[in-house]
Structure formats: structure tokens, C-alpha cells
Scaffold this motif. Sequence first.
Motif, short mmCIF file in Angstrom:
data_model
loop_
_atom_site.label_atom_id
_atom_site.label_comp_id
_atom_site.label_asym_id
_atom_site.label_seq_id
_atom_site.Cartn_x
_atom_site.Cartn_y
_atom_site.Cartn_z
N ASN A 232 0.98 -1.25 0.06
CA ASN A 232 0.07 -0.15 -0.19
C ASN A 232 0.98 1.10 0.00
O ASN A 232 1.65 1.54 1.05
CB ASN A 232 -1.16 0.04 1.13
CG ASN A 232 -1.71 -1.13 1.32
OD1 ASN A 232 -2.26 -1.53 0.35
ND2 ASN A 232 -1.84 -1.72 2.19
N ALA B 129 -4.28 8.37 -10.02
CA ALA B 129 -4.93 7.08 -10.13
C ALA B 129 -4.36 5.96 -9.35
O ALA B 129 -4.91 5.52 -8.88
CB ALA B 129 -5.19 6.76 -11.63
N ASP B 130 -2.96 6.13 -9.31
CA ASP B 130 -2.25 4.92 -8.38
C ASP B 130 -2.08 5.63 -7.19
O ASP B 130 -1.78 4.60 -5.87
CB ASP B 130 -0.99 4.59 -9.09
CG ASP B 130 -1.37 4.01 -10.57
OD1 ASP B 130 -2.18 3.56 -10.96
OD2 ASP B 130 -0.15 4.06 -11.24
N ASN B 131 -2.22 6.65 -6.83
CA ASN B 131 -1.88 7.34 -5.28
C ASN B 131 -0.45 7.12 -5.05
O ASN B 131 -0.25 6.63 -3.98
CB ASN B 131 -2.91 6.87 -4.40
CG ASN B 131 -2.80 7.46 -3.18
OD1 ASN B 131 -2.59 8.71 -3.13
ND2 ASN B 131 -2.99 6.74 -2.21
N GLN B 132 0.35 7.25 -5.85
CA GLN B 132 1.73 7.12 -5.76
C GLN B 132 2.69 7.92 -6.80
O GLN B 132 2.14 8.54 -7.66
CB GLN B 132 2.16 5.65 -5.69
CG GLN B 132 2.13 4.99 -6.88
CD GLN B 132 2.61 3.50 -7.00
OE1 GLN B 132 3.13 3.25 -5.87
NE2 GLN B 132 2.19 2.84 -7.77
N LYS C 170 5.74 8.19 -9.46
CA LYS C 170 6.46 7.43 -10.54
C LYS C 170 7.63 8.11 -10.76
O LYS C 170 7.56 9.36 -10.99
CB LYS C 170 5.24 7.30 -11.53
CG LYS C 170 4.19 6.63 -11.35
CD LYS C 170 4.27 5.16 -11.21
CE LYS C 170 3.11 4.22 -11.26
NZ LYS C 170 3.21 2.94 -10.86
#
Length: 177
Positions: free
Chosen positions: A66, A165-168, A170
Motif C-alpha cells: 500500500n 490514479a495510483d496514489n503514488q 512514479k
Amino acid sequence: METIKVIIENWQPNSWIETWMPIIIALIALVTSVVSLFLTKVQFRKSSRPFICAMSYANLQNEQLNPIPSLVGYRITNSPAKIYSSRVIIQLNEDILVNHHEENFVRFNASNSEWSFGVGRNEFDEIIRNHGLKPDLRRIIKLKYSALDGGKKYHFLLVQNFVKADNQWKDLEVKAD
């Protein structure tokens, strides 16, 4: 005594190659050893220097990662390091939203050790609420460090884009020297 005198007087004369070839071989071996010593020293320095990297932070729960985008995780391997400068910047285009800077501290490479930097949860949620959908929301992490005894200074740079969208974060660019 007479026997030794007779042996020396009747000694066969040596040719040039018999006299100098062992000396030439010994000199080549000496040069090879010195070059090998130099290359070994260079390789040792490269392999025993500290390596630091920064990465997106994640938590393992129920065998699933997560992401925790408000945190930056740091890892150090190989040997302890003196960190001269650590900077974390979150920016939107040219506007700096977060600028955290630390100087002159030491980190050790104990097994499975890491350290982190985090933006406050409420502050990060506010940044994401206001700017999270914009494609130019970036996190820039810069480190300048060396071995504990000083010497050569190394640099690490990580540039990341936030993907809502991925909450992270890149990775866009990673440089280390």
C-alpha cells in the motif's frame, strides 16, 4: 681453491638473451603487479563506498503493498555515510509547495535500516486535493554525501511525478554518481 678457479675460468660465456631475458621478465612482472595493485585499489574504493537511494514509501499489509505517498524512504548500503545535504522539494511547475532541507548528519548501514522523511498527512492531503490531478506535480529529492572519513562527494537525484490514479509517485529521472 684451485678447483673453483678452474670452474670460473672455464665458465661458458652467456649470450645476451640468456643474461637479459630474466631481467626483462622480472621488470614486466613488476610493472604488471603495480598496475594490478592500482586497479585493485580503485575497485576497492568503488565497492566500499556508501550507496544511498531514495524511493517511494509503501507499507506491506495482507501481502499487498500500500503506497504512502506522503513519505520518502531512504536506504543506505555498503558503509556508513556522512550526509552533507538532503533536500525534498514538491513543486507544481515552478511553484515550490514543500521545501525541506537538512544538513550535516550521519547515517549507518545497519541491516534492514532505513530512514524516512514525511510531509504531514493533512498538509499532503491538502496538496493532493488542490494539485493532485495536475500532471506537473513533482517531487525532487537531492542528496549529497560521502564516506564517514570524507573524501569524494557523491550525489543522488530522484525526480518523480504524482499519479493520482495510483496514489503514488512514479520515477521520471534517477541519477547517481
